[in-house]
Design a protein around this motif. Structure first.
Motif, PDB file in Angstrom:
ATOM      1  N   TYR A  32      63.398  64.082  54.469  1.00 33.91           N
ATOM      2  CA  TYR A  32      62.619  64.094  53.557  1.00 33.91           C
ATOM      3  C   TYR A  32      62.770  63.125  52.645  1.00 33.91           C
ATOM      4  O   TYR A  32      63.900  62.520  52.199  1.00 33.91           O
ATOM      5  N   GLN A  33      61.595  62.222  51.855  1.00 29.10           N
ATOM      6  CA  GLN A  33      61.870  61.377  50.657  1.00 29.10           C
ATOM      7  C   GLN A  33      61.400  62.216  49.505  1.00 29.10           C
ATOM      8  O   GLN A  33      60.407  63.012  49.529  1.00 29.10           O
ATOM      9  N   THR A  35      61.605  61.779  45.069  1.00 29.64           N
ATOM     10  CA  THR A  35      61.455  61.013  44.026  1.00 29.64           C
ATOM     11  C   THR A  35      62.122  61.518  42.810  1.00 29.64           C
ATOM     12  O   THR A  35      61.911  62.962  42.831  1.00 29.64           O
ATOM     13  N   THR A  65      69.172  56.856  47.723  1.00 25.93           N
ATOM     14  CA  THR A  65      67.893  56.503  48.539  1.00 25.93           C
ATOM     15  C   THR A  65      66.979  57.431  48.594  1.00 25.93           C
ATOM     16  O   THR A  65      65.821  57.009  49.094  1.00 25.93           O
ATOM     17  N   GLY A  66      67.029  58.554  47.846  1.00 26.52           N
ATOM     18  CA  GLY A  66      65.968  59.622  47.589  1.00 26.52           C
ATOM     19  C   GLY A  66      65.736  60.460  48.891  1.00 26.52           C
ATOM     20  O   GLY A  66      64.989  60.888  49.077  1.00 26.52           O
ATOM     21  N   LYS A  67      66.522  60.287  50.074  1.00 25.65           N
ATOM     22  CA  LYS A  67      66.674  60.900  51.269  1.00 25.65           C
ATOM     23  C   LYS A  67      67.333  62.233  51.310  1.00 25.65           C
ATOM     24  O   LYS A  67      68.176  62.472  50.629  1.00 25.65           O
ATOM     25  N   THR A  93      57.719  63.443  48.498  1.00 25.16           N
ATOM     26  CA  THR A  93      56.528  62.565  48.822  1.00 25.16           C
ATOM     27  C   THR A  93      56.249  62.442  50.327  1.00 25.16           C
ATOM     28  O   THR A  93      55.295  62.154  50.887  1.00 25.16           O
ATOM     29  N   GLN A  95      57.889  63.052  54.787  1.00 30.51           N
ATOM     30  CA  GLN A  95      59.220  62.658  55.454  1.00 30.51           C
ATOM     31  C   GLN A  95      59.249  61.588  55.696  1.00 30.51           C
ATOM     32  O   GLN A  95      58.438  60.514  55.425  1.00 30.51           O
ATOM     33  N   SER A  96      60.757  61.123  55.622  1.00 32.20           N
ATOM     34  CA  SER A  96      61.068  59.980  55.903  1.00 32.20           C
ATOM     35  C   SER A  96      61.132  59.042  57.362  1.00 32.20           C
ATOM     36  O   SER A  96      61.298  59.884  58.096  1.00 32.20           O
TER      37      SER A  96
END
Length: 96
Positions: A32-33, A35, A65-67, A93, A95-96
């Protein structure tokens, strides 16, 4: 670093590599991303909240990375993960 410490470090490093690479055979891996994470405290807060979701077996959050990589026994409902991230004070925000 003692031999025992090196061994423990290698196990931890290998485990995190497997999770990041999606190579875990014991469940579903989703990245996931998120922030707003800027430090280790942020990573801990997000990890703690997501870890409380039923079925989650592992969480690795990386502020740089925000991951956030989540391993679970079955696929998770994104709304549930979003609510956990929100509870920690950050924003999912997608899924990455």
């Amino acid at each position: 670093m003692t031999a025992e410490t090196k061994s423990q470090h290698a196990e931890t490093t290998d485990s995190r590599h497997d999770i990041a690479a999606g190579e875990r055979a014991d469940g579903t891996t989703t990245v996931y991303q998120v922030t707003g994470m800027t430090c280790g405290h942020c990573e801990t807060a997000v990890t703690s909240e997501i870890s409380d979701i039923e079925g989650v077996t592992s969480v690795v959050a990386v502020a740089a990375t925000g991951k956030v990589t989540v391993v679970s026994r079955t696929p998770l409902d994104e709304a549930t993960v979003r609510a956990a991230v929100d509870e920690a004070g950050y924003e999912l925000t997608g899924q990455s």
